[in-house]
Design a protein around this motif. Structure first.
Motif, mmCIF file in Angstrom:
data_model
loop_
_atom_site.group_PDB
_atom_site.id
_atom_site.type_symbol
_atom_site.label_atom_id
_atom_site.label_comp_id
_atom_site.label_asym_id
_atom_site.label_seq_id
_atom_site.Cartn_x
_atom_site.Cartn_y
_atom_site.Cartn_z
ATOM 1 N N ALA A 1 7.061 27.395 -1.978
ATOM 2 C CA ALA A 1 6.051 28.404 -2.327
ATOM 3 C C ALA A 1 6.050 29.539 -1.302
ATOM 4 C CB ALA A 1 4.672 27.748 -2.414
ATOM 5 N N VAL A 2 6.137 29.172 -0.019
ATOM 6 C CA VAL A 2 6.111 30.195 1.034
ATOM 7 C C VAL A 2 7.339 31.105 0.905
ATOM 8 C CG1 VAL A 2 6.316 30.538 3.530
ATOM 9 C CG2 VAL A 2 4.692 28.849 2.635
ATOM 10 N N VAL A 3 8.508 30.503 0.718
ATOM 11 C CA VAL A 3 9.739 31.302 0.586
ATOM 12 C C VAL A 3 9.641 32.200 -0.644
ATOM 13 C CG1 VAL A 3 12.240 31.163 0.150
ATOM 14 C CG2 VAL A 3 11.179 29.640 1.814
ATOM 15 N N HIS A 4 9.132 31.622 -1.728
ATOM 16 C CA HIS A 4 9.034 32.398 -2.969
ATOM 17 C C HIS A 4 8.113 33.608 -2.785
ATOM 18 C CE1 HIS A 4 9.246 33.022 -7.298
ATOM 19 N NE2 HIS A 4 7.954 33.336 -7.238
ATOM 20 N N LEU A 5 6.963 33.362 -2.172
ATOM 21 C CA LEU A 5 5.991 34.455 -2.008
ATOM 22 C C LEU A 5 6.494 35.491 -1.003
ATOM 23 C CD1 LEU A 5 2.662 32.400 -2.037
ATOM 24 C CD2 LEU A 5 3.647 33.752 -3.903
ATOM 25 N N ALA A 6 7.162 35.018 0.041
ATOM 26 C CA ALA A 6 7.627 35.933 1.089
ATOM 27 C C ALA A 6 8.749 36.848 0.594
ATOM 28 C CB ALA A 6 8.079 35.138 2.307
ATOM 29 N N MET B 1 0.835 -1.197 0.000
ATOM 30 C CA MET B 1 0.000 0.000 0.000
ATOM 31 C C MET B 1 0.876 1.257 0.000
ATOM 32 S SD MET B 1 -3.167 0.773 2.545
ATOM 33 C CE MET B 1 -2.329 1.820 3.691
ATOM 34 N N LEU B 2 0.408 2.279 -0.705
ATOM 35 C CA LEU B 2 1.162 3.527 -0.754
ATOM 36 C C LEU B 2 1.244 4.136 0.646
ATOM 37 C CD1 LEU B 2 2.445 5.769 -2.551
ATOM 38 C CD2 LEU B 2 0.179 6.777 -2.699
ATOM 39 N N GLN B 3 2.467 4.422 1.077
ATOM 40 C CA GLN B 3 2.638 5.068 2.381
ATOM 41 C C GLN B 3 2.597 6.579 2.191
ATOM 42 O OE1 GLN B 3 2.935 3.528 5.389
ATOM 43 N NE2 GLN B 3 2.586 1.593 4.332
ATOM 44 N N LYS B 4 2.002 7.263 3.165
ATOM 45 C CA LYS B 4 1.788 8.710 2.971
ATOM 46 C C LYS B 4 3.023 9.551 3.312
ATOM 47 C CE LYS B 4 -2.985 8.707 2.551
ATOM 48 N NZ LYS B 4 -3.576 7.594 3.254
ATOM 49 N N LYS B 5 3.966 8.944 4.058
ATOM 50 C CA LYS B 5 5.119 9.722 4.522
ATOM 51 C C LYS B 5 5.849 10.424 3.355
ATOM 52 C CE LYS B 5 9.055 8.891 7.556
ATOM 53 N NZ LYS B 5 9.868 7.866 8.168
ATOM 54 N N GLY B 6 6.089 9.662 2.293
ATOM 55 C CA GLY B 6 6.794 10.211 1.134
ATOM 56 C C GLY B 6 5.983 11.310 0.453
ATOM 57 N N ILE B 7 4.667 11.095 0.362
ATOM 58 C CA ILE B 7 3.796 12.090 -0.288
ATOM 59 C C ILE B 7 3.821 13.389 0.522
ATOM 60 C CG2 ILE B 7 1.412 12.571 -1.064
ATOM 61 C CD1 ILE B 7 2.615 10.206 -2.501
ATOM 62 N N TYR B 8 3.727 13.247 1.854
ATOM 63 C CA TYR B 8 3.764 14.439 2.720
ATOM 64 C C TYR B 8 5.098 15.172 2.564
ATOM 65 C CZ TYR B 8 -0.439 12.616 5.039
ATOM 66 O OH TYR B 8 -1.698 12.143 5.287
ATOM 67 N N ALA B 9 6.188 14.407 2.414
ATOM 68 C CA ALA B 9 7.506 15.038 2.254
ATOM 69 C C ALA B 9 7.527 15.879 0.978
ATOM 70 C CB ALA B 9 8.600 13.972 2.224
ATOM 71 N N ILE B 10 6.960 15.342 -0.108
ATOM 72 C CA ILE B 10 6.941 16.092 -1.386
ATOM 73 C C ILE B 10 6.070 17.347 -1.238
ATOM 74 C CG2 ILE B 10 6.229 16.034 -3.817
ATOM 75 C CD1 ILE B 10 6.973 13.076 -3.870
ATOM 76 N N ILE B 11 4.879 17.165 -0.637
ATOM 77 C CA ILE B 11 3.987 18.319 -0.464
ATOM 78 C C ILE B 11 4.662 19.368 0.425
ATOM 79 C CG2 ILE B 11 1.741 19.073 0.499
ATOM 80 C CD1 ILE B 11 0.642 16.307 -0.355
ATOM 81 N N GLY B 12 5.339 18.901 1.479
ATOM 82 C CA GLY B 12 6.027 19.812 2.405
ATOM 83 C C GLY B 12 7.098 20.626 1.680
ATOM 84 N N LEU B 13 7.852 19.954 0.812
ATOM 85 C CA LEU B 13 8.916 20.632 0.065
ATOM 86 C C LEU B 13 8.329 21.714 -0.853
ATOM 87 C CD1 LEU B 13 11.900 20.755 -1.029
ATOM 88 C CD2 LEU B 13 11.189 19.063 -2.713
#
Ligand SMILES: Cc1cc2nc3c(=O)[nH]c(=O)nc-3n(C[C@H](O)[C@H](O)[C@H](O)COP(=O)(O)OP(=O)(O)OC[C@H]3O[C@@H](n4cnc5c(N)ncnc54)[C@H](O)[C@@H]3O)c2cc1C
Length: 419
Positions: A18-23, A1-13
């Protein structure tokens, strides 16, 4: 089953970027420029993640739930990268930002590099999603995507707003990502991702019904694996080209390694027709997280055709006294097609915790959830499900199980393809 940890890491990155870019967006950028440049950065980061996932590093198997899942996410990240890059291209203002010297800008190839990268990326996406293109033809073209990565690096490194006038904070993130991505790319292209290959000698090549079993004798160390894992099999000699993935069908405590290969295309046909005992084979692995040990006590194993191999290894490895209650449903086209049926029947007779349910579609018997509901002693939601077989069978069963209220976290599948 797909584990969410990796997906969260990509979304977090992506969110961090995005936050740094906008700020820290340059003052002279209007909102449209800020947003579309940010999408360009997101596309690059997704490409970097996609490259990282092709390194086959063991640590990421845990994050994503196995190598097959890593390749699925690799594909999805690649597709999103292409789409985001398209929005970036069409959305970004074509006129130069205030203060950028047009002469200096004309000397740098940012625009052409980006355009070329985008064309390759979109063509690559089309080829990747086109299932009609054969794997052996698709694979070399897919390797060109490494070149696209360098084009995109060239595009943003020479973009005026990153380095010339204002050194942007989000640009620094992209440069760090580029260093990591290039390292990962070199790592996978130059074969360092292949882990140590263990050498074997072919001891037997056994022709089964529409499949071939190869029995390998280690010439050095035996492969250390868990039942249900797979490895890349590389046959030495002319015309065998790249390694192919196969589930190990023997048990870990055997002194031989066995693979059972269904004849599907050129390579597997060559195995059946030309492979001879005495030949040399390198085995790379193990990979995969199709693990039934850590799951609940009541388990349903659903095997369709050659999808039996992970369960074969598990049944071969099982010892009397195993606390799990296992129902192994083995669906094949016809009895003749059901490889290792006699061995499975013998094991089920020996092991008090295993019930074997062979189903043959030529007799009108298919693996169906309503049938399971009638025959199983407990409600369907009490069991944990492990499935391996043709995609239509797996997706149909998954949909029906969900309708019956079985949670997604109780359904585990193994895909026999990466693409
Ligand atoms: C994790 C995993 C476990 C597998 N276990 C088994 C098994 O136990 N028994 C079995 O019979 N088959 C298994 N397969 C499928 C097997 O790898 C393919 O059937 C085989 O590689 C087909 O090669 P071919 O050239 O004969 O056929 P082709 O017609 O060229 O390929 C058929 C399909 O196999 C896949 N494939 C082909 N070459 C490669 C490659 N070099 N690397 C990755 N995928 C490739 C592609 O999805 C392709 O569309 C497994 C696949 C995966 C991903």
């Amino acid at each position: 089953m797909l584990q969410k940890k990796g997906i969260y890491a990509i979304i977090g990155l992506i969110a961090f970027f995005a936050v740094v870019h906008l700020a820290f967006a340059p003052e002279q950028h209007d909102p449209r420029t800020t947003g579309t440049v940010m999408l360009g950065g997101v596309a690059f980061l997704l490409m970097t993640c996609s490259i990282f996932l092709s390194t086959r590093l063991a640590v990421f198997e845990d994050w994503f739930g196995g190598l097959d899942r890593m390749y699925q996410v690799h594909r999805v990240a690649g597709a999103f990268a292409a789409l985001t890059a398209l929005v970036h291209f069409f959305g970004v203002p074509k006129e130069l930002a205030t203060g950028v010297d047009p002469v200096a800008n004309a000397l740098v190839p940012s625009g052409p590099l980006g355009m070329l990268g985008l064309i390759f990326l979109v063509v690559g996406l089309f080829v990747a999603l086109n299932r009609k293109i054969r794997y052996s033809r698709w694979r070399p073209t897919h390797k060109v995507m490494g070149l696209v990565y360098f084009l995109i690096i060239g595009h943003f490194m020479t973009a005026p707003d990153v380095f010339f006038d204002q050194f942007s904070a989000s640009g620094v993130i992209l440069i760090i990502a580029a260093f990591i991505g290039v390292t990962a790319l070199l790592y996978s292209v130059f074969g360092m991702n292949k882990r140590t290959a263990l050498p074997f000698i072919i001891e037997e090549v056994n022709a089964l019904e529409r499949a071939t079993e190869i029995v390998l004798k280690p010439t050095g160390k035996m492969l250390d694996f868990r039942p249900g894992q797979f490895a890349f099999v590389e046959i030495e000699g002319k015309g065998w080209d790249e390694p192919h993935p196969f589930t190990i069908s023997s048990a870990p405590d055997e002194d031989r390694l066995r693979f059972t290969m269904k004849v599907l295309g050129d390579w597997t046909r060559k195995v059946r027709e030309e492979l001879q005992p005495g030949g040399k084979v390198n085995v790379r692995g193990p990979y995969g997280r199709f693990d039934t040990m850590g799951a609940g006590k009541k388990q349903i194993w659903l095997a369709g055709g050659i999808g039996l191999t992970p369960f074969l290894s598990k049944i071969r490895a099982m010892k009397e006294g195993d606390p799990r209650q296992i129902h192994l449903v083995y669906a094949a086209r016809e009895k003749q097609d059901a490889i290792f049926l006699e061995e499975l029947q013998a094991r089920a007779a020996e092991l008090s915790n295993v019930t074997l349910v062979p189903l043959f579609s030529d007799e009108g018997n298919f693996a169906r959830v309503d049938m399971m509901k009638q025959k199983l002693p407990d409600p369907l939601s009490d069991y944990e499900y492990f499935m391996c077989g043709p995609t239509p069978m797996i997706s149909g069963l998954m949909a029906d199980l969900k309708k019956e209220g079985v949670g997604r976290n109780k359904i585990h599948t193994e895909a026999f393809e990466f693409r």
